[in-house]
Motif scaffolding. Structure first.
Motif, PDB file in Angstrom:
ATOM      1  N   THR A 420       0.834  -1.212   0.000  1.00  0.00           N
ATOM      2  CA  THR A 420       0.000   0.000   0.000  1.00  0.00           C
ATOM      3  C   THR A 420       0.866   1.258   0.000  1.00  0.00           C
ATOM      4  O   THR A 420       0.780   2.073   0.924  1.00  0.00           O
ATOM      5  N   PRO A 421       1.720   1.444  -1.024  1.00  0.00           N
ATOM      6  CA  PRO A 421       2.531   2.663  -1.052  1.00  0.00           C
ATOM      7  C   PRO A 421       1.658   3.892  -1.244  1.00  0.00           C
ATOM      8  O   PRO A 421       0.530   3.773  -1.745  1.00  0.00           O
ATOM      9  N   PRO A 422       2.170   5.078  -0.844  1.00  0.00           N
ATOM     10  CA  PRO A 422       3.462   5.329  -0.219  1.00  0.00           C
ATOM     11  C   PRO A 422       3.458   4.957   1.261  1.00  0.00           C
ATOM     12  O   PRO A 422       2.432   4.546   1.796  1.00  0.00           O
ATOM     13  N   ALA A 423       4.611   5.129   1.929  1.00  0.00           N
ATOM     14  CA  ALA A 423       4.749   4.795   3.339  1.00  0.00           C
ATOM     15  C   ALA A 423       4.813   6.066   4.188  1.00  0.00           C
ATOM     16  O   ALA A 423       5.093   7.152   3.680  1.00  0.00           O
ATOM     17  N   MET A 424       4.561   5.903   5.456  1.00  0.00           N
ATOM     18  CA  MET A 424       4.513   6.967   6.472  1.00  0.00           C
ATOM     19  C   MET A 424       3.185   7.728   6.357  1.00  0.00           C
ATOM     20  O   MET A 424       2.524   7.719   5.319  1.00  0.00           O
ATOM     21  N   SER A 425       2.796   8.384   7.448  1.00  0.00           N
ATOM     22  CA  SER A 425       1.485   9.050   7.508  1.00  0.00           C
ATOM     23  C   SER A 425       1.315  10.101   6.422  1.00  0.00           C
ATOM     24  O   SER A 425       0.224  10.266   5.858  1.00  0.00           O
ATOM     25  N   LEU A 426       2.390  10.847   6.122  1.00  0.00           N
ATOM     26  CA  LEU A 426       2.303  11.880   5.098  1.00  0.00           C
ATOM     27  C   LEU A 426       2.857  11.412   3.757  1.00  0.00           C
ATOM     28  O   LEU A 426       3.052  12.218   2.848  1.00  0.00           O
ATOM     29  N   GLY A 427       3.126  10.112   3.639  1.00  0.00           N
ATOM     30  CA  GLY A 427       3.587   9.562   2.371  1.00  0.00           C
ATOM     31  C   GLY A 427       4.957  10.055   1.945  1.00  0.00           C
ATOM     32  O   GLY A 427       5.258  10.095   0.743  1.00  0.00           O
ATOM     33  N   VAL A 428       5.816  10.379   2.914  1.00  0.00           N
ATOM     34  CA  VAL A 428       7.115  10.957   2.559  1.00  0.00           C
ATOM     35  C   VAL A 428       8.099   9.910   2.037  1.00  0.00           C
ATOM     36  O   VAL A 428       9.138  10.267   1.483  1.00  0.00           O
ATOM     37  N   ARG A 429       7.796   8.620   2.238  1.00  0.00           N
ATOM     38  CA  ARG A 429       8.609   7.573   1.629  1.00  0.00           C
ATOM     39  C   ARG A 429       7.776   6.900   0.543  1.00  0.00           C
ATOM     40  O   ARG A 429       6.662   6.430   0.808  1.00  0.00           O
ATOM     41  N   GLY A 430       8.323   6.864  -0.657  1.00  0.00           N
ATOM     42  CA  GLY A 430       7.551   6.364  -1.788  1.00  0.00           C
ATOM     43  C   GLY A 430       7.135   4.920  -1.661  1.00  0.00           C
ATOM     44  O   GLY A 430       6.084   4.528  -2.170  1.00  0.00           O
TER      45      GLY A 430
END
Length: 533
Positions: A420-430
């Motif tokens: 389920t990309p991206p990763a992290m709450s704000l999607g800062v890791r693709g």
């Protein structure tokens, strides 16, 4: 066990020593077996019906009591001499950590995902009561008079965006089968994995993480992010008398797990699952110091235990369970597939009992070991599992620096993160792959090779969703089916952002949930709703 099975990863997770003989009983989580080990050899082996999660025995009884997890848990009585089943009772969701009251003929089982203690009358062979105790109870201990059951909860109750967030230790009155009181750990006290009561019944000792979630995650040094702690609770006053740090100034003692008092109450033994060692504490000297302080004292001095504690390195990996008998401690090495016997007095070296091939026989097993191993990080302060137990959550809000400062957000489960990309709450890791490598570098402050990072990826990809406890015989109830139709209807619109089967559209939206003064609208990655129960 045959030759082939002995080469597989057994994963010893619970151990009980026979108080009268030389037999050790151990649960193996991966092979789902109960083993009786004597003189270094397996005397008998029993295949269990589910994932084994706890083992208990009483010296006055020939029976062993085993819990197996699942949405419909079970507890079984096993004849310790023959390995034959004697009785079987239904338990709750995530049944674990059974405790025997031999004088009152009671059995207590923790139903982890129901948040309750289940009490059984052994003589009558029936359930007595279910007692709500907190969020994910995972360890328990009886007082010698069997009047109180002390229960450690893994996660904090309630909101995670408050200034004070901590787990509770529940004190259950076994006469009324109700919670007498809840004792909160210090702020940031989470992942309480072990609890034990002193032989005189006065003290309860509990192990837990001490998370510094109130500050940005800038460094691991000196426990800036995670310390390891020991809570000492006075059971005569029902007070948290003191919280002591188990780390040392230049070296952490990450992920403390099982804890036990020696029979005379002279020493306290703690297994550190993240650093593969034992703490052996001359506890009476520590209690004398504690009683000279005011109640509730938090001892922030990392050298407080210096002259009262010995750290014993283990040859095994992943010390999650221990048993004390006389001057010996039996330690289960979860990832190394061995039982290690440590002699507390004298110069005699310890003994090893090999059970299987260890976790590293597969890439996934290696990844799980690395995920739980604090020694791969900077000075052993923490592991990936220090914030993501079982790959899930610690129930805290952290201010990670990868997306700016001053916007603390809840720890995300890593379940399905690679799908389920991206990763992290704000999607800062693709991708989750990038997040894993960033976490190793910027949270553990570790330099690991690509093969090890890939192994952690494979472990996280292997995580399976736990069954929903609200299903009825594996199916939606009538009410849940009505909820599904509402969820999927265009009028309500939930499924527009959370379509199945992953229940996320993998898009980002400004939903107005940030708490800091708005400098700009933050767009949050749509989280999966899998396991949101």
């Amino acid at each position: 066990m045959g030759e082939e099975s002995s080469k597989t990863w057994q994963a010893p997770s619970s151990v009980v020593a026979d108080p009268e003989g030389d037999t050790l009983y151990t649960l193996c989580a991966r092979s789902r077996r109960l083993l009786a080990v004597s003189e270094g050899a397996v005397r008998w082996s029993l295949m269990l019906e589910g994932e084994p999660t706890g083992l208990a025995a009483a010296s006055e009884s020939p029976l062993l009591w085993v819990t197996c997890a699942g949405s419909e848990g079970i507890v079984e009585a096993i004849d310790s001499q023959t390995g034959k089943r004697v009785a079987r009772w239904p338990a709750g969701y995530g049944a674990c950590s059974p405790v025997i009251g031999p004088e009152t003929h009671r059995l207590y089982v923790l139903n982890r995902f129901d948040g309750e203690v289940q009490a059984f009358a052994l003589d009558a062979g029936k359930e007595l009561e279910r007692i709500r105790v907190g969020r994910e109870p995972i360890a328990a201990a009886l007082t010698p008079d069997e009047q109180l059951l002390v229960v450690a909860n893994l996660l904090p109750n309630g909101r995670s965006d408050l200034r004070f967030v901590a787990c509770d230790i529940a004190i259950v009155d076994t006469q009324t089968l109700s919670v007498r009181t809840n004792i909160s750990l210090v702020n940031g006290g989470v992942l309480a994995r072990g609890v034990a009561v002193s032989p005189d019944g006065r003290w309860a000792a509990g192990t837990h993480n001490l998370a510094r979630f109130q500050v940005p995650t800038a460094q691991a040094e000196h426990g800036w992010l995670n310390d390891s702690a020991l809570a000492l609770i006075d059971l005569t006053t029902f007070q948290l008398r003191a919280t002591l740090l188990l780390d040392e100034p230049q070296k952490g003692a990450a992920n403390p797990a099982a804890v036990a008092w020696t029979e005379a109450g002279r020493r306290l033994i703690i297994a550190h699952s993240g650093t593969h060692e034992l703490s052996v504490i001359e506890i009476q000297a520590v209690l004398d110091r504690v009683l000279a302080t005011k109640p509730g004292h938090f001892v922030s001095d990392l050298a407080f235990l210096k002259d009262t504690r010995k750290r014993i390195p283990l040859r095994g990996n992943g010390a999650r369970s221990l048993a004390v008998r006389g001057g010996s401690v039996w330690v289960a090495g979860y990832f190394s597939d061995m039982i290690e016997v440590v002699f507390l007095d004298g110069e005699e070296p310890g003994r090893l009992i090999a059970l299987g091939g260890g976790a590293e026989r597969t890439v996934t097993g290696l990844g799980e070991r690395l995920f739980n191993d604090a020694t791969i990080g900077h000075r052993s302060w923490q592991s990936c599992a220090s914030c993501h137990p079982d790959g899930r959550v610690d129930g805290l809000n952290w201010d990670l620096l990868n997306d700016g400062i001053g916007n603390a957000k809840n720890t995300k489960s890593l379940l399905l993160s690679h799908r389920t990309p991206p990763a992290m709450s704000l999607g800062v890791r693709g991708t989750a792959e990038k997040a894993v490598r960033s976490g190793l570098r910027n949270i553990l402050f570790a330099r690991r090779n690509e093969a090890q990072a890939q192994a952690i990826d494979e472990y996280l990809k292997s995580l399976e969703p736990a069954p929903n406890p609200n299903l009825v015989h594996g199916q939606l109830s009538a009410a849940a089916d009505r909820g599904r139709k509402l969820f999927e209807s265009p009028e309500v619109g939930c499924a527009q952002c959370h379509p199945g089967p992953l229940f996320t559209d993998m898009m980002a939206y400004a939903v107005g949930t940030e708490q800091r003064p708005k400098r700009r609208e933050l767009e949050f990655d749509t989280p999966t709703l899998v396991e949101s129960w």
